[in-house]
Structure formats: structure tokens, C-alpha cells
Design a protein around this motif. Structure first.
Motif, PDB file in Angstrom:
ATOM      1  N   VAL A   1       3.651 -10.465 -13.981  1.00 26.03           N
ATOM      2  CA  VAL A   1       3.199 -10.388 -12.764  1.00 26.03           C
ATOM      3  C   VAL A   1       3.110  -8.972 -12.279  1.00 26.03           C
ATOM      4  CG1 VAL A   1       3.769 -11.180 -10.647  1.00 26.03           C
ATOM      5  CG2 VAL A   1       4.012 -12.966 -12.540  1.00 26.03           C
ATOM      6  N   GLN A   2       2.280  -8.562 -10.695  1.00 32.55           N
ATOM      7  CA  GLN A   2       2.409  -7.711 -10.555  1.00 32.55           C
ATOM      8  C   GLN A   2       2.188  -7.319  -9.334  1.00 32.55           C
ATOM      9  OE1 GLN A   2      -0.193  -4.870 -12.429  1.00 32.55           O
ATOM     10  NE2 GLN A   2       0.391  -4.412 -14.005  1.00 32.55           N
ATOM     11  N   LEU A   3       3.279  -6.304  -8.667  1.00 32.03           N
ATOM     12  CA  LEU A   3       2.847  -6.739  -7.204  1.00 32.03           C
ATOM     13  C   LEU A   3       2.821  -5.488  -7.082  1.00 32.03           C
ATOM     14  CD1 LEU A   3       6.149  -9.103  -6.521  1.00 32.03           C
ATOM     15  CD2 LEU A   3       3.966  -9.503  -5.960  1.00 32.03           C
ATOM     16  N   GLN A   4       2.155  -4.854  -5.781  1.00 27.29           N
ATOM     17  CA  GLN A   4       1.543  -3.549  -5.814  1.00 27.29           C
ATOM     18  C   GLN A   4       1.464  -4.164  -3.743  1.00 27.29           C
ATOM     19  OE1 GLN A   4       0.462  -1.195  -7.614  1.00 27.29           O
ATOM     20  NE2 GLN A   4       1.245  -0.051  -5.751  1.00 27.29           N
ATOM     21  N   ALA A   5       2.541  -3.064  -3.615  1.00 25.99           N
ATOM     22  CA  ALA A   5       3.051  -2.716  -2.078  1.00 25.99           C
ATOM     23  C   ALA A   5       2.538  -1.620  -1.489  1.00 25.99           C
ATOM     24  CB  ALA A   5       4.650  -2.685  -1.642  1.00 25.99           C
ATOM     25  N   SER A   6       1.686  -1.801  -0.390  1.00 29.90           N
ATOM     26  CA  SER A   6       1.576  -0.450   0.496  1.00 29.90           C
ATOM     27  C   SER A   6       1.449  -0.105   1.980  1.00 29.90           C
ATOM     28  CB  SER A   6      -0.135  -0.305  -0.498  1.00 29.90           C
ATOM     29  OG  SER A   6      -0.830  -1.011  -0.049  1.00 29.90           O
ATOM     30  N   GLY A   7       1.292   0.897   2.248  1.00 34.14           N
ATOM     31  CA  GLY A   7       0.545   1.051   3.803  1.00 34.14           C
ATOM     32  C   GLY A   7       1.960   1.657   5.115  1.00 34.14           C
ATOM     33  N   GLY A   8       3.269   1.721   3.664  1.00 34.09           N
ATOM     34  CA  GLY A   8       4.341   3.049   4.118  1.00 34.09           C
ATOM     35  C   GLY A   8       4.458   4.025   5.103  1.00 34.09           C
ATOM     36  N   GLY A   9       4.929   4.454   5.529  1.00 35.47           N
ATOM     37  CA  GLY A   9       4.627   5.723   5.963  1.00 35.47           C
ATOM     38  C   GLY A   9       5.719   6.499   7.263  1.00 35.47           C
ATOM     39  N   LEU A  10       5.645   7.335   8.193  1.00 34.00           N
ATOM     40  CA  LEU A  10       6.053   8.022   8.671  1.00 34.00           C
ATOM     41  C   LEU A  10       5.338   7.970  10.329  1.00 34.00           C
ATOM     42  CD1 LEU A  10       8.094   9.775   9.881  1.00 34.00           C
ATOM     43  CD2 LEU A  10       7.043  11.718   9.714  1.00 34.00           C
ATOM     44  N   VAL A  11       6.309   6.764  10.931  1.00 34.21           N
ATOM     45  CA  VAL A  11       5.686   6.926  12.567  1.00 34.21           C
ATOM     46  C   VAL A  11       7.020   7.115  14.156  1.00 34.21           C
ATOM     47  CG1 VAL A  11       6.670   3.890  12.293  1.00 34.21           C
ATOM     48  CG2 VAL A  11       4.993   4.487  13.624  1.00 34.21           C
ATOM     49  N   GLN A  12       6.650   6.935  14.607  1.00 30.37           N
ATOM     50  CA  GLN A  12       7.841   7.094  15.445  1.00 30.37           C
ATOM     51  C   GLN A  12       8.568   5.854  16.431  1.00 30.37           C
ATOM     52  OE1 GLN A  12       5.625   9.192  19.139  1.00 30.37           O
ATOM     53  NE2 GLN A  12       6.394  11.695  17.980  1.00 30.37           N
ATOM     54  N   ALA A  13       9.292   6.152  16.780  1.00 34.95           N
ATOM     55  CA  ALA A  13      10.039   4.431  17.254  1.00 34.95           C
ATOM     56  C   ALA A  13       9.150   4.286  18.268  1.00 34.95           C
ATOM     57  CB  ALA A  13      11.310   5.101  17.841  1.00 34.95           C
ATOM     58  N   GLY A  14       9.012   2.901  18.189  1.00 33.21           N
ATOM     59  CA  GLY A  14       8.545   2.104  19.591  1.00 33.21           C
ATOM     60  C   GLY A  14       7.151   2.046  18.487  1.00 33.21           C
ATOM     61  N   GLY A  15       6.866   2.601  17.182  1.00 32.09           N
ATOM     62  CA  GLY A  15       4.864   2.520  16.714  1.00 32.09           C
ATOM     63  C   GLY A  15       5.553   1.196  15.922  1.00 32.09           C
ATOM     64  N   SER A  16       4.359   0.642  15.152  1.00 30.54           N
ATOM     65  CA  SER A  16       3.666   0.267  14.286  1.00 30.54           C
ATOM     66  C   SER A  16       3.071   0.099  12.749  1.00 30.54           C
ATOM     67  CB  SER A  16       2.961  -0.656  15.209  1.00 30.54           C
ATOM     68  OG  SER A  16       3.652  -1.666  16.134  1.00 30.54           O
ATOM     69  N   LEU A  17       3.575  -0.618  12.242  1.00 32.55           N
ATOM     70  CA  LEU A  17       2.740  -0.135  10.926  1.00 32.55           C
ATOM     71  C   LEU A  17       2.738  -1.661   9.695  1.00 32.55           C
ATOM     72  CD1 LEU A  17       5.442   2.160   8.693  1.00 32.55           C
ATOM     73  CD2 LEU A  17       2.603   2.553   9.717  1.00 32.55           C
ATOM     74  N   ARG A  18       2.096  -2.012   9.027  1.00 32.76           N
ATOM     75  CA  ARG A  18       1.463  -3.101   9.216  1.00 32.76           C
ATOM     76  C   ARG A  18       1.826  -2.670   7.430  1.00 32.76           C
ATOM     77  NH1 ARG A  18      -3.555  -7.012   8.132  1.00 32.76           N
ATOM     78  NH2 ARG A  18      -4.558  -5.713   6.413  1.00 32.76           N
ATOM     79  N   LEU A  19       2.720  -3.317   6.536  1.00 34.50           N
ATOM     80  CA  LEU A  19       2.728  -3.514   4.413  1.00 34.50           C
ATOM     81  C   LEU A  19       1.632  -4.322   3.980  1.00 34.50           C
ATOM     82  CD1 LEU A  19       6.409  -2.654   4.704  1.00 34.50           C
ATOM     83  CD2 LEU A  19       4.740  -1.395   5.257  1.00 34.50           C
ATOM     84  N   SER A  20       1.118  -3.736   3.192  1.00 37.08           N
ATOM     85  CA  SER A  20       1.203  -5.381   2.380  1.00 37.08           C
ATOM     86  C   SER A  20       1.592  -5.172   0.755  1.00 37.08           C
ATOM     87  CB  SER A  20      -1.010  -4.333   2.303  1.00 37.08           C
ATOM     88  OG  SER A  20      -1.575  -4.704   3.327  1.00 37.08           O
ATOM     89  N   CYS A  21       0.763  -6.239   0.311  1.00 32.70           N
ATOM     90  CA  CYS A  21       1.533  -6.265  -1.095  1.00 32.70           C
ATOM     91  C   CYS A  21       0.635  -7.354  -1.705  1.00 32.70           C
ATOM     92  CB  CYS A  21       3.233  -7.068  -1.125  1.00 32.70           C
ATOM     93  SG  CYS A  21       3.535  -7.760  -2.396  1.00 32.70           S
ATOM     94  N   ALA A  22      -0.038  -6.976  -2.909  1.00 29.48           N
ATOM     95  CA  ALA A  22      -1.182  -7.087  -3.612  1.00 29.48           C
ATOM     96  C   ALA A  22      -0.753  -7.685  -5.194  1.00 29.48           C
ATOM     97  CB  ALA A  22      -2.458  -6.210  -3.946  1.00 29.48           C
ATOM     98  N   ALA A  23      -0.647  -9.351  -5.193  1.00 36.61           N
ATOM     99  CA  ALA A  23       0.080  -9.844  -6.207  1.00 36.61           C
ATOM    100  C   ALA A  23      -0.973 -10.130  -7.201  1.00 36.61           C
ATOM    101  CB  ALA A  23       0.490 -11.472  -5.890  1.00 36.61           C
ATOM    102  N   SER A  24      -1.005 -10.020  -8.451  1.00 42.44           N
ATOM    103  CA  SER A  24      -1.715 -10.572  -9.611  1.00 42.44           C
ATOM    104  C   SER A  24      -0.682 -11.361 -10.642  1.00 42.44           C
ATOM    105  CB  SER A  24      -2.372  -8.836 -10.054  1.00 42.44           C
ATOM    106  OG  SER A  24      -1.604  -8.266 -10.869  1.00 42.44           O
TER     107      SER A  24
END
Length: 125
Positions: free
Chosen positions: A1-24
Motif C-alpha cells: 500500500v502506498q499513500l501519497q499526501a500532498s497539498g500542504g503549504g504556508l497560509v495565513q490565519a483564516g485561509g484555506s488549503l486542500r490536502l489530497s492523498c492518493a492511494a495505490s
């Protein structure tokens, strides 16, 4: 099983991010999925979990109402939409999958056997 997370980063308070995790590696639509996070000097904590069909979702109290977990079984991917981010959300975020298929979804890290490599989320004040 491989799980690859992505989408992180630097954001200001009140902001948004979307993380993804691709599985195989095995049949994604029959496995529950979870998101966890670990801040420096702190223990890993549960963030959200979703059952194999997407019909049941659970959230930690600290993120309920701000974060949304979802999945696209056709793309073998689970997502974590994070809104109204706070500095205390800063952590490395991990996706995880249990060894067993189907069954009830749970938040506890002990229920999960396979882990992705993590993606850093930093929220500045």
C-alpha cells in the motif's frame, strides 16, 4: 500500500488549503481512510475519518465545522478541505488506511496500519 499526501503549504490565519492523498496498491473503495496531524513536540492526533463509501465521516472537536473530509473512489483519493485555518493547525498532516476492509470507521490512530509520508501545513498569524 502506498499513500501519497500532498497539498500542504504556508497560509495565513483564516485561509484555506486542500490536502489530497492518493492511494495505490489495493482496492481503494473498500477501505476507510483517516487524516491525522502531528505538531512539533506533540503527539499525533486524529483529525478526520471517512468510511469506505463516504457515507460516514467523523471529526475531531478541534476541526469540526472548519475541515471537511471527502473521497473520490474513482480516483483512489481522499481529501481534506481545511477552512478558517488557525496557527494551532500548524502540523505535518498524514493520511492513513487500516489493514482491514469495510467495517466501521474510527478516529483512533491505532486503527490504522498504513501511513503516508506527510505534508507540512503552516499557518501564520
Amino acid at each position: 500500500v502506498q499513500l501519497q499526501a500532498s497539498g500542504g503549504g504556508l497560509v495565513q490565519a483564516g485561509g484555506s488549503l486542500r490536502l489530497s492523498c492518493a492511494a495505490s496498491g489495493r482496492t481503494f473503495p473498500i477501505y476507510n481512510m483517516g487524516w491525522f496531524r502531528q505538531a512539533p513536540g506533540k503527539e499525533r492526533e486524529s483529525v478526520a475519518a471517512i468510511n469506505f463509501s463516504g457515507g460516514s465521516r467523523f471529526y475531531a472537536d478541534s476541526v469540526r465545522g472548519r475541515f471537511t473530509i471527502s473521497r473520490d473512489n474513482a480516483k483512489n483519493t481522499v481529501y481534506l478541505q481545511m477552512n478558517s485555518l488557525k496557527p494551532e493547525d500548524t502540523a505535518v498532516y498524514y493520511c492513513a488506511q487500516p489493514r482491514g476492509s469495510l467495517g466501521p470507521v474510527r478516529l483512533g490512530a491505532a486503527e490504522y496500519d498504513y501511513w503516508g509520508q506527510g505534508t507540512q501545513v503552516t499557518v501564520s498569524s
